[in-house]
Write a protein that holds these residues in place. Structure first.
Motif, PDB file in Angstrom:
ATOM      1  N   MET A 280       0.839  -1.202   0.000  1.00  0.00           N
ATOM      2  CA  MET A 280       0.000   0.000   0.000  1.00  0.00           C
ATOM      3  C   MET A 280       0.873   1.251   0.000  1.00  0.00           C
ATOM      4  SD  MET A 280      -2.804  -1.183   2.887  1.00  0.00           S
ATOM      5  CE  MET A 280      -3.732   0.347   2.815  1.00  0.00           C
ATOM      6  N   ASP A 281       0.534   2.217  -0.845  1.00  0.00           N
ATOM      7  CA  ASP A 281       1.273   3.475  -0.808  1.00  0.00           C
ATOM      8  C   ASP A 281       0.757   4.318   0.361  1.00  0.00           C
ATOM      9  OD1 ASP A 281      -1.075   4.967  -1.636  1.00  0.00           O
ATOM     10  OD2 ASP A 281      -0.649   4.347  -3.687  1.00  0.00           O
ATOM     11  N   GLN A 282       1.476   5.381   0.688  1.00  0.00           N
ATOM     12  CA  GLN A 282       1.171   6.184   1.857  1.00  0.00           C
ATOM     13  C   GLN A 282      -0.229   6.806   1.783  1.00  0.00           C
ATOM     14  OE1 GLN A 282       2.954   6.192   4.532  1.00  0.00           O
ATOM     15  NE2 GLN A 282       1.689   7.635   5.657  1.00  0.00           N
ATOM     16  N   LYS A 283      -0.617   7.259   0.588  1.00  0.00           N
ATOM     17  CA  LYS A 283      -1.919   7.902   0.423  1.00  0.00           C
ATOM     18  C   LYS A 283      -3.057   6.923   0.698  1.00  0.00           C
ATOM     19  CE  LYS A 283      -4.542  10.766  -2.825  1.00  0.00           C
ATOM     20  NZ  LYS A 283      -4.560  11.368  -4.179  1.00  0.00           N
ATOM     21  N   THR A 284      -2.933   5.684   0.174  1.00  0.00           N
ATOM     22  CA  THR A 284      -3.949   4.657   0.398  1.00  0.00           C
ATOM     23  C   THR A 284      -4.008   4.284   1.865  1.00  0.00           C
ATOM     24  OG1 THR A 284      -3.551   3.771  -1.824  1.00  0.00           O
ATOM     25  CG2 THR A 284      -4.708   2.345  -0.272  1.00  0.00           C
ATOM     26  N   ARG A 285      -2.858   4.158   2.489  1.00  0.00           N
ATOM     27  CA  ARG A 285      -2.770   3.818   3.906  1.00  0.00           C
ATOM     28  C   ARG A 285      -3.500   4.862   4.769  1.00  0.00           C
ATOM     29  NH1 ARG A 285       1.336   0.923   6.819  1.00  0.00           N
ATOM     30  NH2 ARG A 285       2.311   0.544   4.819  1.00  0.00           N
ATOM     31  N   LYS A 291     -10.738   6.453   7.266  1.00  0.00           N
ATOM     32  CA  LYS A 291     -12.089   5.938   7.074  1.00  0.00           C
ATOM     33  C   LYS A 291     -12.522   5.017   8.207  1.00  0.00           C
ATOM     34  CE  LYS A 291     -14.927   3.525   3.635  1.00  0.00           C
ATOM     35  NZ  LYS A 291     -14.940   2.848   2.327  1.00  0.00           N
ATOM     36  N   THR A 292     -11.587   4.252   8.761  1.00  0.00           N
ATOM     37  CA  THR A 292     -11.943   3.255   9.774  1.00  0.00           C
ATOM     38  C   THR A 292     -11.766   3.748  11.212  1.00  0.00           C
ATOM     39  OG1 THR A 292      -9.723   2.360   9.500  1.00  0.00           O
ATOM     40  CG2 THR A 292     -11.525   1.240   8.327  1.00  0.00           C
ATOM     41  N   LEU A 293     -10.604   4.309  11.513  1.00  0.00           N
ATOM     42  CA  LEU A 293     -10.289   4.692  12.889  1.00  0.00           C
ATOM     43  C   LEU A 293     -10.267   6.201  13.130  1.00  0.00           C
ATOM     44  CD1 LEU A 293      -7.305   2.239  13.588  1.00  0.00           C
ATOM     45  CD2 LEU A 293      -9.727   1.878  14.075  1.00  0.00           C
ATOM     46  N   GLY A 294     -10.401   6.968  12.067  1.00  0.00           N
ATOM     47  CA  GLY A 294     -10.238   8.411  12.163  1.00  0.00           C
ATOM     48  C   GLY A 294     -11.125   9.095  13.194  1.00  0.00           C
ATOM     49  N   SER A 295     -12.321   8.571  13.423  1.00  0.00           N
ATOM     50  CA  SER A 295     -13.267   9.222  14.349  1.00  0.00           C
ATOM     51  C   SER A 295     -13.209   8.651  15.762  1.00  0.00           C
ATOM     52  CB  SER A 295     -14.696   9.078  13.804  1.00  0.00           C
ATOM     53  OG  SER A 295     -15.031   7.709  13.653  1.00  0.00           O
ATOM     54  N   GLN A 337     -21.293   3.577  16.528  1.00  0.00           N
ATOM     55  CA  GLN A 337     -21.927   4.843  16.174  1.00  0.00           C
ATOM     56  C   GLN A 337     -20.909   5.872  15.674  1.00  0.00           C
ATOM     57  OE1 GLN A 337     -24.131   6.045  19.660  1.00  0.00           O
ATOM     58  NE2 GLN A 337     -25.488   4.243  19.589  1.00  0.00           N
ATOM     59  N   ARG A 338     -19.719   5.866  16.271  1.00  0.00           N
ATOM     60  CA  ARG A 338     -18.718   6.869  15.903  1.00  0.00           C
ATOM     61  C   ARG A 338     -18.083   6.606  14.528  1.00  0.00           C
ATOM     62  NH1 ARG A 338     -16.486   6.590  21.825  1.00  0.00           N
ATOM     63  NH2 ARG A 338     -17.496   8.425  22.770  1.00  0.00           N
ATOM     64  N   CYS A 339     -17.760   5.347  14.254  1.00  0.00           N
ATOM     65  CA  CYS A 339     -17.011   5.064  13.011  1.00  0.00           C
ATOM     66  C   CYS A 339     -17.849   4.385  11.932  1.00  0.00           C
ATOM     67  CB  CYS A 339     -15.778   4.212  13.308  1.00  0.00           C
ATOM     68  SG  CYS A 339     -16.142   2.513  13.810  1.00  0.00           S
ATOM     69  N   GLY A 340     -19.019   3.858  12.295  1.00  0.00           N
ATOM     70  CA  GLY A 340     -19.863   3.200  11.310  1.00  0.00           C
ATOM     71  C   GLY A 340     -19.585   1.722  11.146  1.00  0.00           C
ATOM     72  N   TYR A 341     -18.589   1.208  11.892  1.00  0.00           N
ATOM     73  CA  TYR A 341     -18.252  -0.211  11.809  1.00  0.00           C
ATOM     74  C   TYR A 341     -18.563  -0.869  13.146  1.00  0.00           C
ATOM     75  CZ  TYR A 341     -15.779   1.144   7.577  1.00  0.00           C
ATOM     76  OH  TYR A 341     -15.471   1.636   6.336  1.00  0.00           O
ATOM     77  N   LEU A 351     -12.179  -5.308   9.277  1.00  0.00           N
ATOM     78  CA  LEU A 351     -11.660  -4.017   8.812  1.00  0.00           C
ATOM     79  C   LEU A 351     -11.035  -3.229   9.965  1.00  0.00           C
ATOM     80  CD1 LEU A 351     -14.570  -2.971   6.404  1.00  0.00           C
ATOM     81  CD2 LEU A 351     -12.320  -3.854   5.787  1.00  0.00           C
ATOM     82  N   LEU A 352     -11.677  -3.246  11.104  1.00  0.00           N
ATOM     83  CA  LEU A 352     -11.128  -2.536  12.258  1.00  0.00           C
ATOM     84  C   LEU A 352      -9.828  -3.188  12.738  1.00  0.00           C
ATOM     85  CD1 LEU A 352     -14.433  -1.882  14.250  1.00  0.00           C
ATOM     86  CD2 LEU A 352     -13.032  -0.167  13.069  1.00  0.00           C
ATOM     87  N   TYR A 353      -9.801  -4.508  12.701  1.00  0.00           N
ATOM     88  CA  TYR A 353      -8.604  -5.240  13.102  1.00  0.00           C
ATOM     89  C   TYR A 353      -7.436  -4.900  12.172  1.00  0.00           C
ATOM     90  CZ  TYR A 353      -5.456  -9.185  13.891  1.00  0.00           C
ATOM     91  OH  TYR A 353      -4.344  -9.961  14.165  1.00  0.00           O
ATOM     92  N   LEU A 354      -7.695  -4.909  10.859  1.00  0.00           N
ATOM     93  CA  LEU A 354      -6.643  -4.581   9.880  1.00  0.00           C
ATOM     94  C   LEU A 354      -6.138  -3.153  10.091  1.00  0.00           C
ATOM     95  CD1 LEU A 354      -8.057  -6.159   6.604  1.00  0.00           C
ATOM     96  CD2 LEU A 354      -6.099  -6.947   7.927  1.00  0.00           C
ATOM     97  N   ALA A 355      -7.062  -2.237  10.352  1.00  0.00           N
ATOM     98  CA  ALA A 355      -6.677  -0.841  10.574  1.00  0.00           C
ATOM     99  C   ALA A 355      -5.778  -0.703  11.793  1.00  0.00           C
ATOM    100  CB  ALA A 355      -7.929   0.028  10.729  1.00  0.00           C
TER     101      ALA A 355
END
Length: 358
Positions: A280-285, A291-295, A337-341, A351-355
């Protein structure tokens, strides 16, 4: 590709001969394919008489009234090296007028091959190792006898398997770390029976490590990595020496997997998720993490790590965090509720585990 003469050198020869005789000149391999020519349209085409000249080992002249596939009027002269035909020189034109130029081209070719061999055999030992290893890594042709003799001298067996070892020196202090580490690395290579290695500018050593030695002495590598924080060590998969370029690619992937980690040692065969992350490049990472942990605040991320370490078991997570079951469920619902996952839904939990691992 001809192991004795490459495409660039063959093109140089045909261009030189054309300057002398004014006729088109072809360099033909033993299968009849033209791999260098003053007539660019003929490169890659089949030359029937060239193939016949290579098979018979004799000069074949083609007159104007002869008809052969991909052949024009001219002289086709086989080039010998070590008592074997290695290519054919073909010159277009009246055979009586251009025959002398064909012999001249043949002599020029033999002289250049000999010069190339003398240059290779006169290298210092370190230069030889660098030359051989770089060409193996780049999958470039090496004179068969030269390769065989040197591999034998360095104790490299064609029947054994080897790992490509990459040692990257990180320089954050402005001090030339490789000058300090070089004697220590030489001692390490000595302990690992490594005889074929070189330095790739600006910051990396590459070495060939026999598989059986690696299995018995891998702790030496790990200990060296632990003792030298500015070094990253990565090991490719096992491969025959002539396919060491495959192991080199694997070692590159293993090295890349260390970029965002505190560890400084990796083996390709032990990588799983790291292989995905390293591609994965930096932008994709950054996009995936946002998207997953940001919130999620840090306390939610820490709870998720414990939750996943406990195999998503509410009971085990409660015991480890000293939370009541209702409180744990409430906090997991808040994360949803916060992240949607939803951490309690398998697909979302993956997805959360991978993040978190990323």
């Amino acid at each position: 590709m001809n192991p004795y003469i490459n495409r660039a050198l063959a093109q140089q020869i045909v261009d030189t001969v054309k300057d002398l005789c004014g006729q088109n000149v072809n360099f033909i391999d033993c299968s009849g394919m033209i791999f260098a020519s003053t007539d660019k349209d003929r490169i890659g085409s089949f030359h029937e008489i060239g193939r016949q000249a290579a098979e018979s080992g004799s000069v074949i002249e083609v007159n104007e009234n002869d008809h052969f596939t991909g052949t024009q009027q001219g002289v086709n002269l086989p080039i010998y090296h070590n008592h074997s035909v290695i290519a054919v020189i073909g010159i277009t034109g009246d055979p009586d007028k251009i025959k002398k130029y064909a012999h001249l081209a043949e002599r020029i070719t033999r002289l250049l091959i000999r010069e190339k061999e003398l240059d290779a055999f006169s290298r210092t030992e370190a230069e030889k190792k660098s030359y051989v290893l770089r060409r193996l890594l780049d999958q470039e042709e090496i004179h068969p006898q030269y390769l065989e003799e040197n591999l034998k001298k360095w104790g490299i067996s064609e029947n054994a398997s080897y790992h490509l070892l990459r040692v990257q020196v990180q320089n954050h202090t402005g001090v030339p770390e490789n000058a300090v580490l070089e004697p220590r690395l030489h001692q390490l290579f000595l302990k690992l029976n490594i005889t074929l290695y070189t330095f790739l500018y600006p910051d990396q050593y590459v070495a060939v490590l026999e598989h059986s030695v690696f299995l018995s002495r891998k702790q030496l590598l790990k200990a060296f990595a632990e003792d030298h924080s500015l070094v990253r060590i990565a090991l490719g998969n096992a491969a025959p020496i002539r396919q060491i370029s495959d192991s080199a690619l694997a070692a590159s992937a293993a090295l890349k997997s260390l970029e965002h980690k505190t560890e400084n040692y990796a083996e390709y065969d032990e990588l799983t998720l790291d292989l995905i992350f390293s591609s994965m490049d930096q932008k994709t990472r950054e996009s995936f993490l946002k998207k997953t942990l940001g919130s999620l605040p840090q306390k939610d991320r820490e709870l998720l790590e414990i939750y996943f370490d406990c195999g998503m078991s509410l009971k085990n997570t409660c015991e480890k965090t000293f939370l009541h079951k209702n409180t744990l469920q409430y906090r997991l619902n808040q994360i949803h509720q916060r992240c949607g996952y939803n951490p309690r839904r398998f697909q979302d939990a993956v997805l959360l585990y991978l993040a978190l691992k990323l």
